[in-house]
Design a protein around this motif. Sequence first.
Motif, PDB file in Angstrom:
ATOM      1  N   MET A 195      11.830   2.794  -9.932  1.00  0.00           N
ATOM      2  CA  MET A 195      10.955   3.971 -10.001  1.00  0.00           C
ATOM      3  C   MET A 195      11.724   5.227 -10.413  1.00  0.00           C
ATOM      4  SD  MET A 195       8.086   2.739  -9.547  1.00  0.00           S
ATOM      5  CE  MET A 195       7.783   1.010  -9.224  1.00  0.00           C
TER       6      MET A 195
ATOM      7  N   MET B 262      12.901   1.056  -5.663  1.00  0.00           N
ATOM      8  CA  MET B 262      13.154   2.506  -5.761  1.00  0.00           C
ATOM      9  C   MET B 262      14.023   2.809  -6.977  1.00  0.00           C
ATOM     10  SD  MET B 262      12.056   4.326  -2.945  1.00  0.00           S
ATOM     11  CE  MET B 262      13.275   5.319  -2.151  1.00  0.00           C
TER      12      MET B 262
ATOM     13  N   ARG C  44       6.075  16.938 -17.106  1.00  0.00           N
ATOM     14  CA  ARG C  44       4.744  17.449 -17.453  1.00  0.00           C
ATOM     15  C   ARG C  44       4.846  18.765 -18.198  1.00  0.00           C
ATOM     16  NH1 ARG C  44      -0.012  15.309 -15.289  1.00  0.00           N
ATOM     17  NH2 ARG C  44       0.388  14.541 -13.216  1.00  0.00           N
TER      18      ARG C  44
ATOM     19  N   TYR D  87      11.162   7.392 -13.638  1.00  0.00           N
ATOM     20  CA  TYR D  87      10.939   8.834 -13.478  1.00  0.00           C
ATOM     21  C   TYR D  87      11.772   9.606 -14.492  1.00  0.00           C
ATOM     22  CZ  TYR D  87      10.402  13.352 -11.216  1.00  0.00           C
ATOM     23  OH  TYR D  87      10.104  14.666 -10.964  1.00  0.00           O
TER      24      TYR D  87
ATOM     25  N   PHE E  66       4.796   5.671 -21.011  1.00  0.00           N
ATOM     26  CA  PHE E  66       5.471   5.832 -19.743  1.00  0.00           C
ATOM     27  C   PHE E  66       4.511   6.471 -18.750  1.00  0.00           C
ATOM     28  CE2 PHE E  66       9.195   5.889 -22.612  1.00  0.00           C
ATOM     29  CZ  PHE E  66       9.821   4.770 -22.087  1.00  0.00           C
ATOM     30  N   PRO E  67       4.516   5.944 -17.519  1.00  0.00           N
ATOM     31  CA  PRO E  67       3.639   6.516 -16.508  1.00  0.00           C
ATOM     32  C   PRO E  67       4.059   7.949 -16.188  1.00  0.00           C
ATOM     33  CG  PRO E  67       5.130   4.902 -15.546  1.00  0.00           C
ATOM     34  CD  PRO E  67       5.335   4.847 -17.019  1.00  0.00           C
ATOM     35  N   ASP E  68       3.118   8.736 -15.705  1.00  0.00           N
ATOM     36  CA  ASP E  68       3.487  10.127 -15.475  1.00  0.00           C
ATOM     37  C   ASP E  68       4.274  10.282 -14.170  1.00  0.00           C
ATOM     38  OD1 ASP E  68       1.797  11.155 -13.225  1.00  0.00           O
ATOM     39  OD2 ASP E  68       0.212  10.412 -14.538  1.00  0.00           O
ATOM     40  N   ARG E  69       4.979  11.406 -14.107  1.00  0.00           N
ATOM     41  CA  ARG E  69       5.927  11.613 -13.012  1.00  0.00           C
ATOM     42  C   ARG E  69       5.242  11.748 -11.660  1.00  0.00           C
ATOM     43  NH1 ARG E  69      11.114  15.210 -14.933  1.00  0.00           N
ATOM     44  NH2 ARG E  69      12.230  13.404 -15.724  1.00  0.00           N
ATOM     45  N   ALA E  70       4.036  12.314 -11.654  1.00  0.00           N
ATOM     46  CA  ALA E  70       3.341  12.481 -10.376  1.00  0.00           C
ATOM     47  C   ALA E  70       3.049  11.117  -9.751  1.00  0.00           C
ATOM     48  CB  ALA E  70       2.040  13.265 -10.587  1.00  0.00           C
ATOM     49  N   LEU E  71       2.641  10.180 -10.598  1.00  0.00           N
ATOM     50  CA  LEU E  71       2.362   8.820 -10.114  1.00  0.00           C
ATOM     51  C   LEU E  71       3.639   8.177  -9.558  1.00  0.00           C
ATOM     52  CD1 LEU E  71       0.459   6.310  -9.932  1.00  0.00           C
ATOM     53  CD2 LEU E  71       1.271   5.708 -12.215  1.00  0.00           C
ATOM     54  N   LEU E  72       4.734   8.317 -10.317  1.00  0.00           N
ATOM     55  CA  LEU E  72       5.999   7.710  -9.896  1.00  0.00           C
ATOM     56  C   LEU E  72       6.508   8.346  -8.606  1.00  0.00           C
ATOM     57  CD1 LEU E  72       7.577   7.458 -13.442  1.00  0.00           C
ATOM     58  CD2 LEU E  72       6.868   5.538 -12.001  1.00  0.00           C
ATOM     59  N   GLU E  73       6.310   9.662  -8.489  1.00  0.00           N
ATOM     60  CA  GLU E  73       6.699  10.344  -7.250  1.00  0.00           C
ATOM     61  C   GLU E  73       5.932   9.769  -6.062  1.00  0.00           C
ATOM     62  OE1 GLU E  73       6.096  14.506  -7.912  1.00  0.00           O
ATOM     63  OE2 GLU E  73       8.116  14.757  -8.735  1.00  0.00           O
ATOM     64  N   ALA E  74       4.656   9.532  -6.269  1.00  0.00           N
ATOM     65  CA  ALA E  74       3.839   8.965  -5.189  1.00  0.00           C
ATOM     66  C   ALA E  74       4.351   7.581  -4.792  1.00  0.00           C
ATOM     67  CB  ALA E  74       2.369   8.898  -5.622  1.00  0.00           C
ATOM     68  N   VAL E  75       4.706   6.769  -5.795  1.00  0.00           N
ATOM     69  CA  VAL E  75       5.193   5.420  -5.493  1.00  0.00           C
ATOM     70  C   VAL E  75       6.532   5.494  -4.752  1.00  0.00           C
ATOM     71  CG1 VAL E  75       5.988   3.232  -6.483  1.00  0.00           C
ATOM     72  CG2 VAL E  75       3.982   4.376  -7.450  1.00  0.00           C
ATOM     73  N   ILE E  76       7.425   6.372  -5.223  1.00  0.00           N
ATOM     74  CA  ILE E  76       8.728   6.530  -4.562  1.00  0.00           C
ATOM     75  C   ILE E  76       8.527   6.954  -3.113  1.00  0.00           C
ATOM     76  CG2 ILE E  76      10.810   7.980  -4.488  1.00  0.00           C
ATOM     77  CD1 ILE E  76      10.679   7.976  -7.621  1.00  0.00           C
TER      78      ILE E  76
ATOM     79  N   ALA F 122      10.333   9.245 -17.929  1.00  0.00           N
ATOM     80  CA  ALA F 122       9.041   9.903 -18.147  1.00  0.00           C
ATOM     81  C   ALA F 122       9.246  11.358 -18.544  1.00  0.00           C
ATOM     82  CB  ALA F 122       8.202   9.820 -16.869  1.00  0.00           C
TER      83      ALA F 122
ATOM     84  N   LEU G 153      -3.521   4.574  -3.384  1.00  0.00           N
ATOM     85  CA  LEU G 153      -2.673   3.910  -4.387  1.00  0.00           C
ATOM     86  C   LEU G 153      -2.040   2.623  -3.849  1.00  0.00           C
ATOM     87  CD1 LEU G 153      -1.347   4.111  -7.226  1.00  0.00           C
ATOM     88  CD2 LEU G 153       0.448   5.505  -6.175  1.00  0.00           C
TER      89      LEU G 153
ATOM     90  N   LEU H 293       4.273  -0.850 -14.807  1.00  0.00           N
ATOM     91  CA  LEU H 293       5.148   0.322 -14.789  1.00  0.00           C
ATOM     92  C   LEU H 293       6.507  -0.053 -15.367  1.00  0.00           C
ATOM     93  CD1 LEU H 293       4.508   1.811 -11.218  1.00  0.00           C
ATOM     94  CD2 LEU H 293       3.511   2.539 -13.406  1.00  0.00           C
TER      95      LEU H 293
ATOM     96  N   SER I  80       0.858  -1.189   0.000  1.00  0.00           N
ATOM     97  CA  SER I  80       0.000   0.000   0.000  1.00  0.00           C
ATOM     98  C   SER I  80       0.885   1.226   0.000  1.00  0.00           C
ATOM     99  CB  SER I  80      -0.913   0.014   1.229  1.00  0.00           C
ATOM    100  OG  SER I  80      -1.881  -1.011   1.115  1.00  0.00           O
ATOM    101  N   ILE I  81       0.746   2.026  -1.054  1.00  0.00           N
ATOM    102  CA  ILE I  81       1.568   3.222  -1.197  1.00  0.00           C
ATOM    103  C   ILE I  81       0.938   4.381  -0.429  1.00  0.00           C
ATOM    104  CG2 ILE I  81       2.367   4.925  -2.897  1.00  0.00           C
ATOM    105  CD1 ILE I  81       3.915   2.265  -2.975  1.00  0.00           C
TER     106      ILE I  81
ATOM    107  N   GLY J 108       5.943   6.460  -1.233  1.00  0.00           N
ATOM    108  CA  GLY J 108       5.378   5.348  -0.466  1.00  0.00           C
ATOM    109  C   GLY J 108       6.423   4.292  -0.132  1.00  0.00           C
TER     110      GLY J 108
END
Lengths: 204, 122
Positions: A193, A190, A203, A197, B106-116, A200, A91, A116, A86-87, B118
């Motif tokens: 991820m 990590m 934005r 990151y 590719f997944p967006d950075r906001a999602l990846l930031e959340a996972v990192i 990606a 999520l 991912l 659980s993140i 967590g």
Amino acid sequence: MDFRDSDTLVGPSGADRLPATAAKAVKVVIVGGFGVGKTTLVGSVSEIRPLTTEETMTQAGVGVDDLAGVERKTETTVAMDFGRISISDELVLYVFGTPGQERFWFLWNGLFEGALGAVVLVDTRRLEVSFEVIGRLEDRGVPFVVAINGFPDSPDHPVEELRSALDLPPEVPIVACDARRRESCRDVLMALMRYLYNLAAPRA
Amino acid sequence: MSGRPGLDGPADEDEPERLYVITRGRSGPGGETPFDLVTLIVSRAEPKATMQPEHAAILRMCASPLSVAEISAYLRLPTSVVTVLLADLLADGLIEARAAVPPADFPDRALLEAVIHGLQRL
Ligand SMILES: Nc1nc2c(ncn2[C@@H]2O[C@H](COP(=O)(O)OP(=O)(O)O)[C@@H](O)[C@H]2O)c(=O)[nH]1
Ligand SMILES: [Mg+2]
């Protein structure tokens, strides 16, 4: 089956339930040869006791000597261990450890779609197993990091030697791992991820 | 093999037949399915005694959100069979399916930031 004809409860125990707010789940896949430590890694990071899901795969037979041209089909059941992290309240991250027979798990519909990314677990005593895995991930465009699982009798290769042995491009991270240790497995995830990151697009 | 809480014993030889009965002969939704392995399923109705037992079992265990993979593991049914059962329930408005993963390159950075973030707390 118990759930057909009794009141036996089938499903998660209280502690294994997700909060009602859980809204979105993502997945990563751990790949590597038999005995490399996939199940161990999944168990190390999972908040639930690892579960097993299975699928029946149909593959057209390799009928080379089948002069009649009849396509034989082989059916194989492939089981896969997975765990859950659980993140946040919304999520959830699922970690799937694929089974040993690489030929079959690449047929698993939807395993890599939407993932991912992947972690390739490598046992340096059996590097050759990793070639096919890495090649297939590259073919499919699945981004991955490589985690080197150290066993007591593993030869001590410098990272750059492994990179060239595995024919990995310079940007693919290679990290050391002890699948039995939670922090070590967490660090591998990590690394994946952070790599994702950087891949990606920022934005707009 | 680990992790099949509440159920034991190996799958028997009648397995293909059992699966055929459960899905009433329908095969898994080929290719296009709204269900990913990690689509979260939540019940919107109580199980009823008149329901097919597998449908009722799903409604019961999905009182809190559960992924398709977890449902498959707890029911000891292949995911392709589970997705047939889920399609029935979804069509009848008895479950909600939450946020299949976006199939972006590719997944967006906001999602990846959340996972990192967590994972740092793990
Ligand atoms: N020394 C060492 N042993 C490991 C490590 N990871 C797994 N093992 C052991 O290797 C064996 C195979 O691991 P397992 O997770 O079942 O491999 P799998 O086939 O890839 O799922 C088990 O006995 C583990 O305890 C590791 O990082 N270091
Ligand atoms: Mg294993």
